[in-house]
Design an enzyme around this catalytic site. Structure first.
Site, PDB file in Angstrom:
ATOM      1  N   HIS A 265       0.758  -1.160  -0.104  1.00  0.00           N
ATOM      2  CA  HIS A 265      -0.028   0.089  -0.056  1.00  0.00           C
ATOM      3  C   HIS A 265       0.710   1.232   0.117  1.00  0.00           C
ATOM      4  O   HIS A 265       0.594   2.303  -0.893  1.00  0.00           O
ATOM      5  CB  HIS A 265      -0.871  -0.139   1.284  1.00  0.00           C
ATOM      6  CG  HIS A 265      -1.973   0.994   1.461  1.00  0.00           C
ATOM      7  ND1 HIS A 265      -3.052   1.117   1.044  1.00  0.00           N
ATOM      8  CD2 HIS A 265      -1.857   2.349   1.734  1.00  0.00           C
ATOM      9  CE1 HIS A 265      -3.445   2.184   1.044  1.00  0.00           C
ATOM     10  NE2 HIS A 265      -2.968   3.216   1.720  1.00  0.00           N
ATOM     11  N   GLU A 266       1.593   1.331   0.781  1.00  0.00           N
ATOM     12  CA  GLU A 266       2.909   2.575   1.113  1.00  0.00           C
ATOM     13  C   GLU A 266       3.669   2.520  -0.009  1.00  0.00           C
ATOM     14  O   GLU A 266       4.084   3.703  -0.688  1.00  0.00           O
ATOM     15  CB  GLU A 266       3.422   2.674   2.267  1.00  0.00           C
ATOM     16  CG  GLU A 266       2.438   2.471   3.516  1.00  0.00           C
ATOM     17  CD  GLU A 266       1.249   3.646   3.465  1.00  0.00           C
ATOM     18  OE1 GLU A 266       1.736   4.549   3.023  1.00  0.00           O
ATOM     19  OE2 GLU A 266       0.310   3.160   4.377  1.00  0.00           O
ATOM     20  N   HIS A 269       1.873   4.308  -2.871  1.00  0.00           N
ATOM     21  CA  HIS A 269       1.861   5.775  -2.594  1.00  0.00           C
ATOM     22  C   HIS A 269       3.189   6.442  -2.990  1.00  0.00           C
ATOM     23  O   HIS A 269       3.296   7.473  -3.659  1.00  0.00           O
ATOM     24  CB  HIS A 269       1.746   6.295  -1.036  1.00  0.00           C
ATOM     25  CG  HIS A 269       0.198   6.290  -0.684  1.00  0.00           C
ATOM     26  ND1 HIS A 269      -0.685   6.982  -1.046  1.00  0.00           N
ATOM     27  CD2 HIS A 269      -0.298   5.391   0.497  1.00  0.00           C
ATOM     28  CE1 HIS A 269      -1.843   6.694  -0.689  1.00  0.00           C
ATOM     29  NE2 HIS A 269      -1.625   5.944   0.528  1.00  0.00           N
ATOM     30  N   GLU A 297      -4.609   7.949  -2.924  1.00  0.00           N
ATOM     31  CA  GLU A 297      -5.072   6.457  -2.731  1.00  0.00           C
ATOM     32  C   GLU A 297      -5.446   5.506  -3.514  1.00  0.00           C
ATOM     33  O   GLU A 297      -5.281   4.435  -3.550  1.00  0.00           O
ATOM     34  CB  GLU A 297      -6.229   6.743  -1.510  1.00  0.00           C
ATOM     35  CG  GLU A 297      -6.677   5.704  -0.803  1.00  0.00           C
ATOM     36  CD  GLU A 297      -5.560   5.386   0.384  1.00  0.00           C
ATOM     37  OE1 GLU A 297      -5.599   4.370   0.923  1.00  0.00           O
ATOM     38  OE2 GLU A 297      -4.573   6.385   0.636  1.00  0.00           O
TER      39      GLU A 297
END
Length: 502
Positions: A265-266, A269, A297
């Site tokens: 997820h990160e 980003h 997101e």
């Protein structure tokens, strides 16, 4: 002064502000990752001081003069040009900044710094009462900010617009309701279906987890020479400056997938951040910044859900995981795909499966809307949380640490942030559907461990666009269709069919 001279002044001013902002970002990263406990009050003062400097720069009357010299000139004549986009977005930023008094901007920054530390301790000790004065202060300051900015509908809209330009509570409510209803239908559909085989019980050594998630971030394209992976109480990603992306995760010896999906997820980003702030002429300009938090997101959720929870991903990654975790050696890619795609309603948002994730956002959206409106008192938040949680999730938290204290956002004064997660889910599904159409061999490439085609498509269609377009227009340009919840609902339905054999 010519328009070109004024534009060059705006670029130079923006770069200096971006460099100061990088120092502020580094202070914030350090506070969450490295700072000694006794240093937090001093750090709040440092953050406040730098925030004051940045606010003065953002409201410098010369910025207004430079913008006036550019607007209406040949630089702004072509709306789709980078120069015109920079001028338009600089104007938006300037007009917003001058509405917020410096003392309010500094007070918010200092309260957020103190609030994050108070939240960490309160969450650890399950002590909402210790955190509530900080939340009350941040809520009051946020209301003042909304009033200073102004709004056509309600105060919440002014706060939301800072994260997702153009969105309002009224525009979000139908999307969230559609996702909530789709989730209920899927839960009903799988209620009597056999659950997928769970993953082997831990413990999974932290050293093995750390090595594995590092391997995966590099596999997806995160360059080690331009990034760091650390540990924090709440996973996050931040771009300190060009070629300096920082991500954090938290580890659980009983469940290695928490760190894995947090890291993926990160990484999403960070890949976006590195893709739009490339260290060239864009640095310090809106074209070198992200379009919105919903778009940001979308990048993290796409890599986490459409990629890392897919069968092609596990066809390549399972041998890598089994090398770190021998317990997985006897499993098949199909079993891993089913295990991580299972629908398991739970209390913790960051651990939620992709199907039940959006109701967590509905819960938070409705509560923070009530807080900002004044319909819910801070002291009543724990009880209201559990009441809403029973209504929306069918669960109630036994402790506030698993309830209203589980997320960091309100401790930062980030009211209006949560809905961008569901918008991100919607945008991610729209983008991945379009990427699959544009890249017919995408699944084969992922199964072979090659994620470069997908990253290149995202770079060209999203990352490199910066703030050229407003969020919904950006997704429309990338996919050829206006964004709707349809692709996400289709994705979740297909996942349920594959996992549960519906």
């Amino acid at each position: 002064m010519t328009a070109r001279q004024a534009y060059d002044s705006l670029v130079a001013h923006g770069r200096e502000s971006a460099d100061i902002g990088a120092a502020l970002g580094l202070l914030s990263w350090d506070q969450q990752v490295m700072l000694p406990a006794a240093a937090h009050p001093g750090r709040a003062a440092q953050i406040g001081a730098l925030t004051a400097i940045l606010h003065r720069r953002a409201t410098d009357p010369r910025v207004g003069d430079w913008l006036a010299a550019c607007e209406g000139s040949e630089l702004a004549r072509e709306p789709g040009s980078p120069e015109a986009a920079n001028i338009r977005e600089w104007r938006r930023d300037f007009d917003l900044a001058v509405k917020i008094p410096e003392d309010l901007a500094v007070a918010l920054a200092r309260a957020a710094s103190a609030g994050q530390r108070a939240w960490e301790l309160a969450r650890k000790d399950n002590d909402f009462k210790a955190f509530s004065p900080h939340l009350q202060e941040l809520l009051e300051l946020s209301r003042r900010k909304a009033e200073a900015i102004g709004y056509a509908g309600e105060a919440y809209d002014a706060l939301l617009d800072g994260y997702e330009p153009g969105e309002t509570a009224a525009s979000l409510a139908p999307i969230l309701a559609e996702l909530r209803d789709a989730t209920k239908a899927l839960l009903t559909a799988v209620k009597d279906a056999p659950a997928p085989k769970p993953l082997p019980a831990g413990p999974y050594p932290l050293t093995a987890q750390q090595a594995f998630v590092t391997d995966i971030t590099r596999l997806l394209g995160l360059p080690p020479e331009a990034s760091r992976l650390d540990v924090s109480a709440h996973p996050f990603s931040t771009l300190i400056g060009p070629d300096d992306a920082r991500i954090t995760v938290r580890y659980d010896e009983a469940d290695w997938t928490k760190a894995l999906f947090g890291a993926v997820h990160e990484t999403g980003h960070a890949l976006y951040s590195l893709g739009h702030d490339t260290g060239d002429a864009r640095h310090g300009t809106p074209m070198g910044e992200f379009a919105s938090l919903g778009v940001h997101e979308s990048q993290s959720r796409l890599w986490e859900n459409q990629v890392a929870r897919s069968l092609p991903f596990w066809e390549h990654v399972l041998p890598l995981a089994a090398a770190r975790f021998p317990e997985l050696a006897a499993r098949t890619p199909e079993e891993l795909f089913a295990a991580v795609g299972a629908i398991r309603p739970g209390l913790i948002r960051v651990d939620a499966d992709e199907t039940t994730y959006n109701p967590h956002i509905v819960l938070r959206f409705e509560l923070e809307l009530a807080l900002v409106r004044g319909d819910l008192a801070v002291a009543d938040l724990p009880g209201a949380w559990n009441e809403k949680s029973r209504e929306i999730l069918g669960l109630a938290a036994p402790r506030d640490a698993e309830g209203c204290l589980q997320d960091v956002h309100w401790s930062m004064g980030a009211f209006g942030y949560f809905p961008t997660y569901s918008l991100g889910n919607v945008y991610a599904a729209c983008l991945f559907e379009a990427a699959r159409a544009a890249l017919p061999d995408l699944d084969t490439a992922m199964a072979g461990g090659d994620f470069r085609p997908l990253l290149a498509w995202l770079r060209a269609n999203i990352h490199e666009k910066g703030r050229l377009l407003r969020p919904r227009d950006l997704i429309t340009a990338a996919t050829g269709k206006a964004p709707t919840a349809g692709p996400l609902i289709r994705h979740l339905q297909a996942k349920a069919q594959a996992v549960y054999g519906l």
